[in-house]
Scaffold this active site. Structure first.
Site, mmCIF file in Angstrom:
data_model
loop_
_atom_site.group_PDB
_atom_site.id
_atom_site.type_symbol
_atom_site.label_atom_id
_atom_site.label_comp_id
_atom_site.label_asym_id
_atom_site.label_seq_id
_atom_site.Cartn_x
_atom_site.Cartn_y
_atom_site.Cartn_z
ATOM 1 N N HIS A 77 79.540 37.082 23.972
ATOM 2 C CA HIS A 77 78.374 36.648 23.192
ATOM 3 C C HIS A 77 77.418 37.796 22.871
ATOM 4 O O HIS A 77 76.979 37.963 21.734
ATOM 5 C CB HIS A 77 77.611 35.543 23.947
ATOM 6 N N LYS A 95 75.713 28.808 23.315
ATOM 7 C CA LYS A 95 75.196 28.877 24.672
ATOM 8 C C LYS A 95 76.325 29.254 25.617
ATOM 9 O O LYS A 95 77.464 28.910 25.330
ATOM 10 C CB LYS A 95 74.556 27.554 25.111
ATOM 11 N N ASP A 175 79.108 27.129 31.819
ATOM 12 C CA ASP A 175 79.600 26.240 30.767
ATOM 13 C C ASP A 175 78.756 24.985 30.597
ATOM 14 O O ASP A 175 78.371 24.636 29.483
ATOM 15 C CB ASP A 175 81.058 25.853 31.025
HETATM 16 N N1 LIG Z 1 77.339 23.507 21.944
HETATM 17 C C1 LIG Z 1 78.394 22.820 22.277
HETATM 18 O O1 LIG Z 1 78.450 21.617 22.129
HETATM 19 C C2 LIG Z 1 79.585 23.543 22.823
HETATM 20 C C3 LIG Z 1 80.737 22.820 23.141
HETATM 21 C C4 LIG Z 1 81.868 23.546 23.547
HETATM 22 C C5 LIG Z 1 81.796 24.914 23.683
HETATM 23 N N2 LIG Z 1 80.638 25.574 23.422
HETATM 24 C C6 LIG Z 1 80.545 27.037 23.572
HETATM 25 O O2 LIG Z 1 81.304 27.612 22.508
HETATM 26 C C7 LIG Z 1 82.007 28.755 22.964
HETATM 27 C C8 LIG Z 1 83.479 28.562 22.679
HETATM 28 O O3 LIG Z 1 83.976 27.453 23.402
HETATM 29 P P1 LIG Z 1 85.353 26.744 22.955
HETATM 30 O O4 LIG Z 1 85.693 25.754 23.969
HETATM 31 O O5 LIG Z 1 85.257 26.301 21.533
HETATM 32 O O6 LIG Z 1 86.343 27.984 23.109
HETATM 33 P P2 LIG Z 1 87.865 28.167 22.665
HETATM 34 O O7 LIG Z 1 88.380 26.978 21.949
HETATM 35 O O8 LIG Z 1 88.580 28.684 23.853
HETATM 36 O O9 LIG Z 1 87.724 29.293 21.558
HETATM 37 C C9 LIG Z 1 87.266 30.574 21.822
HETATM 38 C C10 LIG Z 1 87.780 31.455 20.682
HETATM 39 O O10 LIG Z 1 87.373 32.785 20.932
HETATM 40 C C11 LIG Z 1 88.358 33.675 20.421
HETATM 41 N N3 LIG Z 1 88.618 34.674 21.454
HETATM 42 C C12 LIG Z 1 88.263 35.975 21.408
HETATM 43 N N4 LIG Z 1 88.641 36.625 22.513
HETATM 44 C C13 LIG Z 1 89.264 35.728 23.289
HETATM 45 C C14 LIG Z 1 89.912 35.825 24.552
HETATM 46 N N5 LIG Z 1 89.968 36.974 25.243
HETATM 47 N N6 LIG Z 1 90.463 34.711 25.065
HETATM 48 C C15 LIG Z 1 90.404 33.536 24.403
HETATM 49 N N7 LIG Z 1 89.814 33.394 23.184
HETATM 50 C C16 LIG Z 1 89.259 34.489 22.626
HETATM 51 C C17 LIG Z 1 89.558 32.850 20.005
HETATM 52 O O11 LIG Z 1 89.563 32.749 18.595
HETATM 53 P P3 LIG Z 1 90.507 33.628 17.624
HETATM 54 O O12 LIG Z 1 91.862 33.668 18.279
HETATM 55 O O13 LIG Z 1 90.493 32.871 16.364
HETATM 56 O O14 LIG Z 1 89.893 34.979 17.501
HETATM 57 C C18 LIG Z 1 89.305 31.474 20.576
HETATM 58 O O15 LIG Z 1 89.768 30.457 19.735
HETATM 59 C C19 LIG Z 1 81.658 28.906 24.450
HETATM 60 O O16 LIG Z 1 80.625 29.841 24.584
HETATM 61 C C20 LIG Z 1 81.149 27.539 24.859
HETATM 62 O O17 LIG Z 1 80.161 27.611 25.869
HETATM 63 C C21 LIG Z 1 79.545 24.910 22.980
#
Ligand SMILES: NC(=O)c1ccc[n+]([C@@H]2O[C@H](COP(=O)([O-])OP(=O)(O)OC[C@H]3O[C@@H](n4cnc5c(N)ncnc54)[C@H](OP(=O)(O)O)[C@@H]3O)[C@@H](O)[C@H]2O)c1
Length: 337
Positions: A77, A95, A175
């Site tokens: 982030h 966040k 998280d």
């Molecule tokens: N506000 C809310 O309601 C809410 C809800 C859920 C999550 N979040 C937040 O959003 C963020 C993402 O959560 P998520 O659950 O959506 O994550 P996720 O599905 O795991 O996606 C993360 C993305 O980051 C990229 N990435 C870059 N480096 C990576 C690595 N080393 N390992 C894995 N992925 C990597 C990947 O995209 P590419 O392959 O396309 O580059 C992956 O799809 C977190 O900070 C979480 O706290 C917020």
């Protein structure tokens, strides 16, 4: 003014943010970036996004992109917020923005130097129900606030989820516990002392985190957060004269907003307008970019939030309470009682 947005990654959370962006008249999603070009191209085609990039850095070079949304794993982030700001883009970062206060301060120093907006994406803070909770407390609906009890937990079902990774700064407090901490700070100010306990998993990350926070005027907060226990979303506010139960406080579900107040032997159920937290968050971001107002979650909020998270982890690691010096700033020796 329409803000042309770039999205850094094909994260799952986009499935809630992209429809909200479509419903937000001040935002146009112009570009998507992924670590793999083919994934970005596929994603762009599926979601009707005009431009796709095979790296986050190449999206930042697109001069037509005004702002970026950063839904990357937590450990990325700060790095990508800073790189985006340096590339001239406003930033809405998921966040938690940072695990340590100093990181958040540094990112906001850059935002101020380049004159761009940086905001932390706690979408529930934009929801009318959250604002109603605060205004009910202010109006004395339960008397003087004494105690905050909050929980958020769920079970991770996907193997290799980023939340299980220490290197990517996963863990229950980062998280989901961050919501409980954020809400307590929203209604009670900045904590003066915190104490945390955790149960760790194989990679050393906290699978379960339990925390206590002490605020000015002897307001106490207790919270727990877990990523390998059943789903729970809970918020109870206890005042000198009554209690307030807030249904679905973090907007995780699609349930009707509902606040229940118990006072003087009477029970009152209050509903709020449904409100779409993700759209309202984007509208707030766009309004800050156009100079209409400061973002709802700006520097003071995000840096104090990071300070509280930092202090809670320091406490859980040391087994001792941590006093926060100036509001939101860790530093003092833990007090002994
Ligand atoms: N506000 C809310 O309601 C809410 C809800 C859920 C999550 N979040 C937040 O959003 C963020 C993402 O959560 P998520 O659950 O959506 O994550 P996720 O599905 O795991 O996606 C993360 C993305 O980051 C990229 N990435 C870059 N480096 C990576 C690595 N080393 N390992 C894995 N992925 C990597 C990947 O995209 P590419 O392959 O396309 O580059 C992956 O799809 C977190 O900070 C979480 O706290 C917020």
């Amino acid at each position: 003014m329409t803000v042309r947005l770039g999205v850094l990654s094909t994260a799952r959370i986009n499935e809630l943010v992209l429809p909200a962006a479509q419903a937000c008249e001040q935002i146009e999603v112009l570009a998507i970036a992924s670590r793999e070009l083919a994934r970005a191209e596929r994603y762009a085609a599926q979601h009707g996004i005009e431009r796709s990039y095979g790296s986050y850095a190449s999206l930042l070079e697109d001069r037509d992109v005004d702002a970026v949304y950063i839904p990357l794993p937590n450990a990325l982030h700060i790095e990508w917020s800073e790189r985006a700001l340096e590339a001239g883009k406003h930033v809405l970062c998921e966040k938690p923005l940072a695990r340590r206060r100093q990181q958040a301060e540094q990112a906001f120093d850059i935002a101020e130097r380049v004159g761009l907006v940086l905001a932390e994406a706690f979408m529930y803070r934009h929801h009318p129900q959250t604002l109603q909770v605060k205004s009910l407390l202010g109006a004395g609906a339960i008397g003087r606030l004494r105690l905050i009890r909050a929980s958020q937990s769920f079970t991770i079902t996907q193997a290799g989820d980023v939340r299980y990774s220490r290197a990517l700064e996963g863990g229950a407090l980062m998280d989901v516990g961050c919501y409980c901490v954020n809400l307590a700070r929203f209604v009670a100010g900045e904590p003066e002392r915190v104490y945390g306990e955790q149960r760790r998993g194989d990679d050393g990350i906290d699978l379960l985190f339990s925390g206590t926070m002490r605020f000015a005027e002897d307001v106490l907060a207790q919270f727990d957060a877990g990523i390998d226990v059943p789903t729970r979303d809970f918020l109870e506010l206890v005042g000198s004269d009554g209690t307030m139960d807030v249904h679905d406080p973090w907007m995780s579900g699609s349930a009707e907003p509902l606040i229940t107040i118990r006072r003087d032997g009477e029970t009152e159920h209050l509903t709020t307008e449904p409100g779409e937290a993700y759209r309202l968050q984007l509208a707030d971001f766009a309004a800050a970019i156009s100079g209409e107002r400061e973002p709802r979650l700006g520097r003071a909020d995000a840096t104090a939030q990071a300070a509280a998270i930092e202090a809670l982890y320091a406490s859980a690691d040391s087994g001792r309470p941590v006093d926060l010096g100036e509001p939101g700033r860790p530093g003092k020796e833990p007090a002994r009682r």
